[in-house]
Design a protein around this motif. Structure first.
Motif, mmCIF file in Angstrom:
data_model
loop_
_atom_site.group_PDB
_atom_site.id
_atom_site.type_symbol
_atom_site.label_atom_id
_atom_site.label_comp_id
_atom_site.label_asym_id
_atom_site.label_seq_id
_atom_site.Cartn_x
_atom_site.Cartn_y
_atom_site.Cartn_z
ATOM 1 N N GLN A 42 3.457 17.325 34.125
ATOM 2 C CA GLN A 42 4.737 16.668 33.859
ATOM 3 C C GLN A 42 5.278 17.245 32.556
ATOM 4 O OE1 GLN A 42 5.210 12.450 32.244
ATOM 5 N NE2 GLN A 42 5.444 12.107 34.452
ATOM 6 N N ALA A 43 6.536 17.686 32.560
ATOM 7 C CA ALA A 43 7.086 18.308 31.361
ATOM 8 C C ALA A 43 8.583 18.087 31.278
ATOM 9 C CB ALA A 43 6.796 19.810 31.352
ATOM 10 N N THR B 88 15.753 19.930 34.082
ATOM 11 C CA THR B 88 14.955 20.167 32.878
ATOM 12 C C THR B 88 13.692 19.310 32.842
ATOM 13 O OG1 THR B 88 16.242 18.529 31.642
ATOM 14 C CG2 THR B 88 16.962 20.832 31.505
ATOM 15 N N LYS B 89 13.511 18.446 33.823
ATOM 16 C CA LYS B 89 12.303 17.641 33.901
ATOM 17 C C LYS B 89 11.559 17.977 35.181
ATOM 18 C CE LYS B 89 14.022 13.754 31.166
ATOM 19 N NZ LYS B 89 14.276 12.283 31.127
ATOM 20 N N VAL B 90 10.243 18.060 35.075
ATOM 21 C CA VAL B 90 9.431 18.431 36.228
ATOM 22 C C VAL B 90 8.181 17.564 36.264
ATOM 23 C CG1 VAL B 90 8.236 20.249 34.924
ATOM 24 C CG2 VAL B 90 8.264 20.340 37.419
ATOM 25 N N GLU B 91 7.784 17.184 37.461
ATOM 26 C CA GLU B 91 6.473 16.594 37.712
ATOM 27 C C GLU B 91 5.995 17.169 39.023
ATOM 28 O OE1 GLU B 91 4.508 12.307 38.826
ATOM 29 O OE2 GLU B 91 5.896 12.361 37.097
ATOM 30 N N VAL C 161 9.919 23.964 25.380
ATOM 31 C CA VAL C 161 9.250 22.829 26.008
ATOM 32 C C VAL C 161 9.189 21.694 24.999
ATOM 33 C CG1 VAL C 161 7.107 21.973 27.013
ATOM 34 C CG2 VAL C 161 7.893 24.290 27.539
ATOM 35 N N LYS C 162 9.762 20.553 25.355
ATOM 36 C CA LYS C 162 9.758 19.393 24.465
ATOM 37 C C LYS C 162 8.492 18.559 24.601
ATOM 38 C CE LYS C 162 14.803 18.711 24.378
ATOM 39 N NZ LYS C 162 15.892 17.734 24.666
ATOM 40 N N ARG C 163 8.014 18.424 25.834
ATOM 41 C CA ARG C 163 6.902 17.508 26.084
ATOM 42 C C ARG C 163 6.121 17.977 27.287
ATOM 43 N NH1 ARG C 163 6.259 13.325 29.515
ATOM 44 N NH2 ARG C 163 8.390 13.642 30.287
ATOM 45 N N VAL C 164 4.798 17.814 27.235
ATOM 46 C CA VAL C 164 3.921 18.139 28.358
ATOM 47 C C VAL C 164 2.866 17.051 28.489
ATOM 48 C CG1 VAL C 164 2.308 19.798 29.367
ATOM 49 C CG2 VAL C 164 4.182 20.620 27.949
ATOM 50 N N GLN C 165 2.565 16.661 29.721
ATOM 51 C CA GLN C 165 1.437 15.790 30.003
ATOM 52 C C GLN C 165 0.705 16.317 31.228
ATOM 53 O OE1 GLN C 165 3.193 11.707 30.066
ATOM 54 N NE2 GLN C 165 1.711 11.346 28.426
#
Length: 368
Positions: A90-91, A133-136, A162-166
């Motif tokens: 998820q990013a 711009t958001k992906v899961e 990339v702002k955030r990654v999980q």
């Protein structure tokens, strides 16, 4: 015969091309910035806490274009070991895909390899609409297969921030640190859009990422698209990167012959003042497809190539035994025109050949 009245939407005709890939598995979400994940390719991550290739507040000023491109995450990697049957990424990206000659999977995608060093195999790439711009997306799902510990490597996008990654794992999954590198010193490549990874179809096909699967070390990608110009400020900043194993300088394509001749000796001098014994590899420009039609283009490449080779020879004669030259003419093989997307930026074949061309000299310099 039927009339052709409109465009073709392959996603409606081929199920394998559809974006939706939902999982019904209960997931636990983890940040790759936390242990036991290994997060590499961002030398200033420990002080700045962001996915960026240069410092947020550099000691030497950056041109605005370089400062912006430093937010692209080329070369970033996440590694860990898990027995999870599902790994979901998820990013949130800084922007959407917007390049005409590079797939969105390469510009904005994450891709995934499974296997320990020497056995890594590609298994999946994130999918998303180019405007998003958001992906899961599940990088892999292994339903019905017995659990076992596997090493997972995830490559960051090449041409976007990339702002955030999980990372999403099964609730019951074990999570461990990957095997330590055989050598914790870093291999640094400084250069152009080609170094950054333009125009690989997915991140794992950028030549620095290919090389990282051949040498069990951290690779740092400092390719700045159109802006690898050898300015002294970059030499000073790159010299601040700790534990260097090698610095490769491959920026001839972004400067004129006069600029190259003026900047290369000074760049090397600045770096040598901090790292007197670190191997330096000077790389000349690869051939462009239009050179048979453009004699001036070919001549500029040859002048730069010969200058770089002569400079290395001179420095070696003066006592620097840790500097070497790589002829860019040899990196794409006998038919370089088939190795690019647009006559200059490599396709996956070109990047594979570049990695093949770099491998022997890197083995010599890294494993003397």
């Amino acid at each position: 015969m039927t009339g052709f009245s409109g465009g073709v939407d392959p996603t409606k005709l081929d199920a394998n091309m559809r974006l939706a890939a939902e999982t019904d598995t209960a997931l636990v979400w983890k940040s790759p910035m936390e242990e036991p994940f290994r997060l590499t390719g961002f030398p200033w991550l420990g002080t700045d806490g962001v996915y960026r290739r240069l410092p947020v507040s550099p000691s030497h000023s950056l041109r605005p274009a370089v400062d912006t491109l430093a937010n692209c995450t080329a070369g970033g990697q996440i590694q860990f070991r898990t027995d999870s049957a599902t790994v979901v990424l998820q990013a949130e990206l800084a922007g959407p895909a917007n390049m005409y000659h590079m797939p969105s999977t390469g510009q904005c995608g994450f891709d995934c390899y499974i296997g320990s060093f020497g056995e890594q195999a590609f298994v999946g790439t994130t999918r998303m609409k180019p405007t998003e711009t958001k992906v899961e997306y599940p990088l892999f799902e292994l339903k019905g297969i017995p659990r076992k510990m596997r090493t997972v490597t995830i490559h960051f996008p090449l041409y976007q921030g990339v702002k955030r990654v999980q990372i999403g794992l099964d609730a019951e999954a074990a999570l461990e640190a990957p095997a330590p590198y055989t050598d914790d010193r870093r291999v640094i490549f400084y250069g152009t859009s080609i170094t950054q990874g333009g125009c690989a179809s997915r991140p794992g096909m950028a030549f620095t990422n290919i090389l990282s699967r051949r040498f069990h070390r951290e690779f740092i990608n400092l390719g700045f698209s159109g802006n690898g110009r050898g300015e002294p400020e970059l030499a000073h900043l790159i010299a601040q990167i700790e534990r260097p194993a090698l610095l490769a300088l491959d920026y001839a394509a972004n400067v004129s012959t006069e600029q190259y001749i003026a900047t290369l000796p000074e760049f090397i001098r600045i770096y040598r003042s901090v790292h007197p014994d670190t191997p330096i590899l000077v790389v000349s420009k690869i051939p462009y497809a239009q050179e048979p039609l453009n004699a001036a283009m070919r001549e500029r490449r040859i002048i730069g190539r010969d200058f770089a080779r002569q400079l290395v020879d001179t420095l070696q004669a003066d006592g620097d035994r840790n500097i070497a030259f790589q002829n860019g003419d040899e990196l794409l093989g006998e038919d370089p025109e088939e190795c690019t997307v647009d006559g200059s930026h490599p396709n996956d074949l070109g990047f594979r050949r570049m990695a093949d061309g770099f491998t022997p000299i890197l083995r010599k310099l890294l494993c003397p």
